[in-house]
Design a protein around this motif. Structure first.
Motif: not given
Length: 296
Positions: A216-219, A249-256
């Motif tokens: 959650x903090x990463x997102x 597992x975090x597809x919305x993360x800009x880095x991903x």
């Protein structure tokens, strides 16, 4: 006559005492010839400044330079082996400033100590010079320190005026999982490395060296780039690919989304020692591949 003889006797005694004090002072001033280093960064520094032949024991987690391969191991930060250290008959032991019990035991044994603590990037050349003065290698240490200082300036110039991507620097997590993930906070040498390489640390508001973060903090931080470092020198391409897949597992993360999850291996990336310019250059190369960075 008796008074004169007494005076001469006293003078001779005074001369002997002064000579002894000078002898002891000279002995203390001599460079230590049997050094034990429990700290990976210090072990690297000692060899880099020419004090390697004086090292008789190293920490159990030291793995560089290759010359330490056959040296006795004496434990580390959490598990120092006092008996093993004493058996090596050291006349200088380099330990962490937080190792209070070990400090007490070695002080009682009359062994000279050099206390060390991880600091900032700027503290690395200072520590190198201090060790040079303490071990009889001041000139060599000053050269190593100057080379580092010059290298840091050249990196800073190479990435200046470039966009600074918001970056998460991951320093540990469970294998093949995003659980128990630790990242560089807003203080300490790893934060300084990342910023000097031309990034903006997404956790720079957290004034700790390492921060345990949840998904959650990463997102919420939404880094544009994720750089992961591992101390192991080599991982197979298949292992690296498997480790990087966990970020899906975090597809919305800009880095991903932008495929900017980067996996780097090597102890140089986590040890604040003589290879620090090499390590920061590696960060800068993945952040700014077209920058005119210094070659090693």
């Amino acid at each position: 006559m008796a008074t004169g003889a007494t005076t001469m006797t006293r003078l001779r005694g005074l001369v002997v005492i002064v000579a002894w004090l000078v002898f002891v002072a000279d002995l203390q001033a001599q460079a230590p010839q049997r050094i034990v280093s429990i700290i990976p960064a210090v072990t690297e520094i000692l060899f880099a400044i020419g004090a390697g032949p004086q090292v008789v024991g190293v920490g159990s987690y030291d793995n560089y330079p290759p010359e330490i391969g056959d040296l006795p191991r004496v434990g580390g930060l959490i598990d120092p082996d006092v008996e093993a250290i004493l058996a090596l008959r050291p006349n200088l032991v380099v330990l962490y400033i937080t190792q209070v019990d070990l400090t007490t035991q070695l002080t009682r044994a009359g062994i000279p100590l050099f206390e060390y603590s991880h600091g900032t990037l700027a503290d690395i050349p200072t520590t190198i010079r201090r060790l040079g003065n303490r071990t009889g290698h001041a000139a060599e240490a000053d050269k190593v320190a100057l080379d580092i200082e010059d290298g840091l300036v050249r990196i800073a110039e190479a990435v200046s005026r470039r966009h600074r991507p918001r970056t998460l620097l991951v320093i540990a997590r469970e294998p093949y999982s995003l659980r128990n993930l630790f990242a560089s906070g807003g203080s300490g040498f790893q934060h300084d490395m990342l910023e000097l390489a031309g990034a903006k640390n997404v956790l720079d508001g957290t004034m700790r060296r390492a921060v345990q973060v949840t998904t959650e903090m990463i997102l919420q931080a939404a880094p544009d780039v994720v750089i992961e470092v591992r101390t192991v020198e080599r991982l197979s391409p298949a292992e690296i690919e498997k480790e990087m897949e966990v970020w899906n597992a975090l597809p919305s993360l800009p880095a991903v989304q932008n495929q900017n999850v980067i996996f780097l291996t090597g102890s140089d990336l986590v040890i604040p020692g003589p290879r620090i310019v090499q390590a920061i250059t590696r960060f800068a190369l993945v952040l700014h591949p077209d920058a005119p960075l210094p070659t090693q």
